[in-house]
Design an enzyme around this catalytic site. Structure first.
Site, PDB file in Angstrom:
ATOM      1  CB  CYS A 335      -1.029  -0.012   1.133  1.00 29.29           C
ATOM      2  SG  CYS A 335      -0.623  -0.984   2.561  1.00 29.29           S
ATOM      3  NE  ARG A 364       2.743  -8.930   5.595  1.00 30.18           N
ATOM      4  CZ  ARG A 364       1.414  -8.848   5.545  1.00 30.18           C
ATOM      5  NH1 ARG A 364       0.682  -9.616   6.337  1.00 30.18           N
ATOM      6  NH2 ARG A 364       0.828  -8.004   4.708  1.00 30.18           N
ATOM      7  CD  GLN A 382      -0.594  -8.603   0.467  1.00 31.36           C
ATOM      8  OE1 GLN A 382      -0.135  -7.526   0.102  1.00 31.36           O
ATOM      9  NE2 GLN A 382      -1.162  -8.764   1.641  1.00 31.36           N
ATOM     10  CG  ASP A 384      -2.395  -5.392  -2.149  1.00 30.42           C
ATOM     11  OD1 ASP A 384      -3.576  -5.214  -1.831  1.00 30.42           O
ATOM     12  OD2 ASP A 384      -1.438  -5.023  -1.462  1.00 30.42           O
ATOM     13  CG  HIS A 386      -4.065  -0.211  -2.357  1.00 35.77           C
ATOM     14  ND1 HIS A 386      -2.990  -0.974  -2.767  1.00 35.77           N
ATOM     15  CD2 HIS A 386      -4.221  -0.451  -1.032  1.00 35.77           C
ATOM     16  CE1 HIS A 386      -2.507  -1.645  -1.724  1.00 35.77           C
ATOM     17  NE2 HIS A 386      -3.231  -1.343  -0.670  1.00 35.77           N
ATOM     18  CE  LYS A 467      -8.725  -7.785   8.476  1.00 36.30           C
ATOM     19  NZ  LYS A 467      -7.483  -8.532   8.772  1.00 36.30           N
ATOM     20  CG  HIS A 513      -5.861  -0.961   1.997  1.00 33.78           C
ATOM     21  ND1 HIS A 513      -4.490  -0.830   2.100  1.00 33.78           N
ATOM     22  CD2 HIS A 513      -6.378   0.191   2.502  1.00 33.78           C
ATOM     23  CE1 HIS A 513      -4.199   0.337   2.640  1.00 33.78           C
ATOM     24  NE2 HIS A 513      -5.327   0.978   2.893  1.00 33.78           N
TER      25      HIS A 513
END
Length: 659
Positions: A335, A364, A382, A384, A386, A467, A513
């Site tokens: 992000c 991570r 991910q 991912d 946004h 979330k 997100h």
């Protein structure tokens, strides 16, 4: 006096201090015998706990679903009592109920073994048969500390020391055995029943910290009835057959090794599967108006500090220092990088919503004990994206995303089981006023977008916003949390994102997100277990195996394979000098969806015999017919040429029989 409101809406006055048992006895002696807990204003309480105030009230029996968690908690206490009777000198630490069961952590010099389970279970059954009464006492803090230190329970004493001064110290007696516990508990051990089973041993650090002493954890499962326990055991056995690690090895999809803990080595077939999933999601994103970007793997610490991730995730980030004095971190998420792209050039309200997607590789640190195949890893990707939008666009963008998510899950053959709204955590960025707005707006958007109830998860939101979690159900009824949508007012403000509003003023965008798969690795692991490796044709790493009966058909087999490949299919040939039944068995175990068998006759007639995974029959087609049919069937679900409504005949539960 207090006033209790019963489930039927009736209201009754009682003296303060009345217990649930007394209330049940006043209604009917039969109810008193069946009652095990009460619920007051949504909180479960012991049957003999004096009630200090009124409110919504319900008497619960062992048949009520809400009681199952307490049965499991009591089973943990019965386990602890059994262990201390059998192995004197063992210290008890904590023993909560968990999904499908319970565990208890023990401090003992000698290791337990699986061979101990039989005698521990026997002792647990004995304790249940004793019908030991369970009662609650409130102790003075100093009295409790002195007592637990005096009997050698150092861990219990440490728990008491760390409790706030205002915290009430409650101790539960179980016959002559006792434990420090908040409760609630059932009236006696008899109510636990005997539908329990110890399942596994594991190591665990005290309070989850690797710097603390290592304990021994015994897991168990407990249910209200023997039938429920048996059904659970069968589900576990089925899940073991579907374990993605075993199937991944058998199908040559991936491996993980000690030198790369939590990092996936994708083999050719596994990477083919991965690319098919990624390509599908990429096509859907492109069609839905997303722009795909790519951001750096490593960024300066200053950016992570500005975003707030350093404070929240610093301990889980991989960090390096350069000779020039730079402090760099491998990105744990995408992000902040996307905000940097948004910030380049001036943005207008006309540019919003701006949907920015990335298949972002993230890393991570996860403790090695928490790693699990490709489900829990240190390096993952991910899907991912946004969405930068105005406040008035949040609800429409949420509905749009939920439509996309539902459609994608249907195409992957999985079912949306539940949607949960994770609310503000203790450690968070942003003011309470911002969180109030964000939670209200996301819940309103969710209720408009989702055709089912939305469960609240207090304290489990992201540090920058609430979330939505989308939980899937697989072929054997397990649930998996994959997709997410988070509403964020905080990060655009922290990283100075802005757009020019219609009135010419500078405004902060709202960030959504969102992800469909979440972690690509975890999603693929879930798909492997959902299908038990027997993927639908469009996903299968190898779609067709051309296998010969005799070497006389080798040339025709090569021709058939070439034509199938030219039509876009993923094909292997098996020309080995082995019996055809052996070949079929081997490729069925490898979950090949289609085996095209060719012998001398097929070669002479230009035909193939198609055998589907999980089916004993075969279909004779000309090579041209087979190519056309299989090429059509192998089209991805989102391909406009695919015949809608046509069901794949493989990837079903029956395909398990082939393995």
């Amino acid at each position: 006096m207090i006033e209790l409101v019963f489930p039927d809406g009736s209201k009754r006055p009682y003296e303060a201090g009345v217990t649930g048992r007394q209330i049940a006895a006043g209604i009917a002696k039969s109810l008193e015998k069946k009652a095990v807990l009460v619920k007051l204003d949504g909180k479960l309480l012991d049957l003999d706990r004096p009630l200090s105030h009124g409110g919504a009230f319900q008497i619960l029996t062992r048949e009520d679903p809400e009681v199952l968690e307490t049965i499991r908690h009591d089973a943990a206490h019965v386990l602890a009592e059994a262990v201390q009777e059998l192995f004197p000198g063992t210290q008890v630490t904590i023993g909560p109920s968990i999904e499908d069961g319970f565990y208890y952590d023990f401090a003992r010099d000698e290791p337990f073994s699986l061979d101990d389970f039989e005698k521990i279970e026997a002792k647990m059954r004995e304790i249940v048969e004793r019908d030991e009464p369970i009662r609650r006492e409130v102790w003075d803090r100093n009295q409790a500390l002195e007592h637990f230190r005096g009997i050698g329970e150092a861990y219990k004493a440490e728990i008491i020391e760390d409790l706030p001064e205002s915290e009430e110290i409650s101790v539960y007696w179980q016959g002559g055995w006792k434990d420090l516990c908040l409760g609630p508990h059932l009236p006696s051990t008899r109510h636990v029943g005997k539908a329990f089973k110890l399942t596994k041993l594991a190591g665990a650090y005290w309070r989850g910290d690797h710097r603390n002493a290592q304990l021994q954890r015994i897991y168990g499962t407990a249910w209200a009835t023997e039938a429920d326990l048996e059904a659970y055991i069968q589900r576990v056995e089925e899940a073991e057959k579907r374990d993605h690690r075993k199937i991944g090895k058998a199908m040559d999809l991936f491996h993980i090794q000690e030198e790369g803990k939590g990092m996936v080595f994708w083999h050719a077939k596994g990477w083919t599967l991965y690319r098919e999933v990624e390509a599908y999601i990429r096509r859907r994103l492109t069609k839905d108006g997303y722009e795909e970007v790519k951001t750096p793997q490593i960024l300066d610490r200053s950016l992570w500090e500005a975003s707030g991730h350093w404070e929240k995730f610093g301990a889980n980030m991989f960090v390096c220092e350069t000779e020039e004095g730079e402090s760099l971190a491998v990105k744990p998420m995408n992000c902040p990088g996307h905000v940097q792209i948004f910030n380049v050039g001036q943005k207008s309200y006309r540019d919003l919503p701006l949907r920015m997607a990335e298949f972002g590789a993230c890393h991570r640190y996860e403790p090695s004990g928490a790693l699990h195949g490709i489900m829990r890893v240190r390096g993952f990707t991910q899907d991912d994206a946004h969405i930068f939008c105005r406040e008035d666009q949040v609800e429409e963008e949420t509905k749009r995303f939920v439509r996309l998510l539902n459609s994608a899950y249907a195409d992957f053959g999985v079912e949306l089981h539940s949607v949960k709204l994770a609310l503000r955590p203790d450690l968070r960025a942003g003011t309470d006023e911002i969180w109030d707005i964000a939670e209200q707006k996301l819940e309103r958007a969710a209720r408009q977008a989702v055709n089912m109830g939305v469960e609240h998860l207090p304290g489990e939101g992201a540090f920058y916003g609430p979330k939505l979690e989308f939980h899937l159900r697989d072929a054997i009824g397990r649930t998996w949390q994959c997709g997410t949508l988070q509403l964020d007012f905080v990060l655009p403000d922290r990283l100075d994102a802005e757009y020019v509003a219609e009135d010419g003023s500078k405004q902060r965008p709202v960030m959504l997100h969102r992800a469909i798969a979440g972690s690509m690795e975890r999603f693929i692991g879930m798909l492997i277990e959902n299908y038990a490796g027997a993927f639908p044709l469009w996903l299968a790493p190898t779609q067709v195996v051309v296998a010969t009966i005799t070497s006389d058909a080798d040339d025709f087999a090569r021709t058939a394979a070439a034509k199938l490949k030219a039509a876009g299919l993923r094909v292997e040939t098996d020309l080995r000098n082995e019996k055809i039944n052996y070949k079929i068995r081997e490729h069925s175990l490898a979950k090949a969806p289609v085996i095209a068998v060719v012998g001398r006759r097929e070669a002479e007639e230009g035909k193939v015999a198609l055998r589907r995974l999980g089916s004993q029959g075969q279909e004779i087609l000309t090579l041209e017919e087979a190519v056309l049919r299989l090429a059509s069937e192998a089209l991805p679900p989102d391909d406009p040429m695919r015949r809608r409504g046509e069901a794949d005949t493989w990837g079903s539960a029956e395909a398990m029989e082939a393995g």
